[in-house]
Design a protein around this motif. Sequence first.
Motif, mmCIF file in Angstrom:
data_model
loop_
_atom_site.group_PDB
_atom_site.id
_atom_site.type_symbol
_atom_site.label_atom_id
_atom_site.label_comp_id
_atom_site.label_asym_id
_atom_site.label_seq_id
_atom_site.Cartn_x
_atom_site.Cartn_y
_atom_site.Cartn_z
ATOM 1 N N ASN A 394 0.845 -1.194 0.000
ATOM 2 C CA ASN A 394 0.000 0.000 0.000
ATOM 3 C C ASN A 394 0.880 1.244 0.000
ATOM 4 O O ASN A 394 0.665 2.189 -0.776
ATOM 5 C CB ASN A 394 -0.903 -0.039 1.234
ATOM 6 N N PHE A 395 1.861 1.251 0.875
ATOM 7 C CA PHE A 395 2.821 2.356 0.922
ATOM 8 C C PHE A 395 3.571 2.487 -0.400
ATOM 9 O O PHE A 395 3.734 3.585 -0.942
ATOM 10 C CB PHE A 395 3.796 2.125 2.079
ATOM 11 N N SER A 396 4.035 1.376 -0.943
ATOM 12 C CA SER A 396 4.780 1.409 -2.203
ATOM 13 C C SER A 396 3.929 1.936 -3.345
ATOM 14 O O SER A 396 4.408 2.685 -4.205
ATOM 15 C CB SER A 396 5.289 -0.004 -2.542
ATOM 16 N N GLY A 397 2.655 1.554 -3.352
ATOM 17 C CA GLY A 397 1.765 2.019 -4.414
ATOM 18 C C GLY A 397 1.599 3.522 -4.408
ATOM 19 O O GLY A 397 1.560 4.159 -5.471
ATOM 20 N N ARG A 398 1.508 4.122 -3.229
ATOM 21 C CA ARG A 398 1.367 5.579 -3.133
ATOM 22 C C ARG A 398 2.600 6.286 -3.682
ATOM 23 O O ARG A 398 2.501 7.365 -4.262
ATOM 24 C CB ARG A 398 1.111 5.981 -1.687
ATOM 25 N N VAL A 399 3.761 5.692 -3.484
ATOM 26 C CA VAL A 399 4.997 6.299 -3.987
ATOM 27 C C VAL A 399 5.118 6.104 -5.494
ATOM 28 O O VAL A 399 5.384 7.051 -6.246
ATOM 29 C CB VAL A 399 6.219 5.690 -3.268
ATOM 30 N N LEU A 400 4.915 4.882 -5.942
ATOM 31 C CA LEU A 400 5.134 4.562 -7.356
ATOM 32 C C LEU A 400 4.130 5.250 -8.266
ATOM 33 O O LEU A 400 4.482 5.637 -9.384
ATOM 34 C CB LEU A 400 5.067 3.044 -7.549
ATOM 35 N N ILE A 401 2.879 5.407 -7.825
ATOM 36 C CA ILE A 401 1.877 6.003 -8.709
ATOM 37 C C ILE A 401 2.221 7.458 -9.008
ATOM 38 O O ILE A 401 1.956 7.966 -10.103
ATOM 39 C CB ILE A 401 0.466 5.897 -8.083
ATOM 40 N N GLY A 402 2.846 8.147 -8.031
ATOM 41 C CA GLY A 402 3.251 9.525 -8.279
ATOM 42 C C GLY A 402 4.344 9.615 -9.320
ATOM 43 O O GLY A 402 4.306 10.452 -10.221
#
Length: 583
Positions: A394-402
Amino acid sequence: MSPKSPQIPPTFGRARIVVLLASLLAALSAGTNYVFSAYSPQLGSRLGLTHTQLNLIGLGGNVGVYISAPILGKIVDSRGPKSLLLSGFVLLLAGYSGIRLVYDAGLPENVTALSTAMFALLIACSFMTGVGGNGGLCAAINTTAKTFPDKVRGSTTGLVISGFGLSAFLFSAIAHLAFPGNTSSFLLLLSLGTSFPMLVGFIFVQPIPLPPSEAHHEYLDVDQAEADAASLAPSILSAPAHENDSRTHLLTHDHEEGLESGLGHRQVPTTAVEEYISEARGGAGIELSPPRGVSRSPRPGRHRSRSTRRSFSQSGKQLLDIGPNIYGVKLWTSIDFWIPFISLSLLSGTGLMYINNIGSMAQALYVYSHKDRYSEVDASQWQAAQVSTISFMNFSGRVLIGLLADFIKSRLGLPRSTLLIVVASIILSSQIVAAYIENVRVLWRASALLGLGYGSMFSLYATLCIEWFGLPHFSENWGYLSLSPLFGGNIFSVAFGRNLDAHERPAESSYMPPPPGIPPRQCLDGLACYVDSLHLTIAACICALALSTWAVWRDRRKTVEIDQDGMYGRVPNVIWEEEEEES
């Protein structure tokens, strides 16, 4: 220099760093709503709860998060973060302590089901943990956004969000290592570990005014990290007029202050207009404000006094209104609102169903392959592993989507809305993978995909809410849009609970008892216990994917129409009117 300037801490001084660390600590204790699955099967087994009842308890926390956000945003704006952090301490301590007390008490002798009053108490306690955690998070993000200047605001708010995203990972990892199989100790850890950091925040989390050099040279340029922060605490982009911080300064006086300071109000508009504004300096000779660090030299042969100022012409004022500003009735009657509302409801509902029930899924798969050697300690560790995987991804997704959103826009020339298809596809793939996994050892694959898609989803939708409907009413618009998970989450979670209850072993004494150690009513069929629910969410995700594709097509068509209509040519020129005083 203003007499008060020396009293304001420097931008990267110790005082601001302390505020950042305290905010990060508060955020780390605020995201435990997603750790419910790590202890829910044990809670249900000890208290004789059905899976439908367990889902209603989990939904109590979810509802506490979503319906409290608009109210908490207003409170933190009007009264500051202290009241939210103090209430967060009380609510988290009372909520998790209440759940632990009910769990430790268990069921009275010769009673097979929990009373309605105690069941309602569990839902109320779960609701308190949701509101308390969300209050701490809103206070932490809001304070961080107001304490640091524009050039590092995205990084600092992103750091605080990382704490929120890793909260469930942290607590489930501690439970996995320190309290394997001990649900009571885990609930005690949640009670103390989430509440007392809020007291630390109460002492140290307080907005620090920006230095004059930073406060008067802010550009309203919302990046992906700020949009992500705003999805959790909308008020950071829509502060009320009475607060004297840089963000408020821009939002509440965008015309008047722009006239006085010479700084253009830079909103996040539609794709075409955004491209126009960003390329205007090179092509059309239009400049809203001089580049940072570059000053205008006076015209040769003329003397300019120090009182020279720049102001917008009337055509410049018109340019300020080019960005979208859709709200109220116009928002509710727009198809461009209902498409993301429905798709977000379907996707977030899928995510909430999976997150709230991953513990039960892991339990069913573990029991299926360990009927003769069942261990409650091992079962709880597999549950914690799934929660940790979802939290980290979940944390990784927030970073990668940006990063991905910036890449496809700047390098590929595609609108950010294109990623709606990617996010929907990731969540759809997680459900398809989960529907074919029969071994608990590989369940992490579906959990990783779900966590990645779920984290990316909210960050992306918040950004698109700004791009499609405008920034001036973002808090209101996102508040409406963020109600959508309540519909999908409730429907899918309750459906999952009813389906799993239908596959449980009958409670009649005449039925063959389960193997030693296994809960009496535990379904022994593995994947078959819940696969029908995954078929439901697969269908929902396919619908969300279709809606996302439609949204991307509409967004792309609008961009093409703007280009064909010659929007660039019709945008008025911005003329700097220089008022000079001859000495």
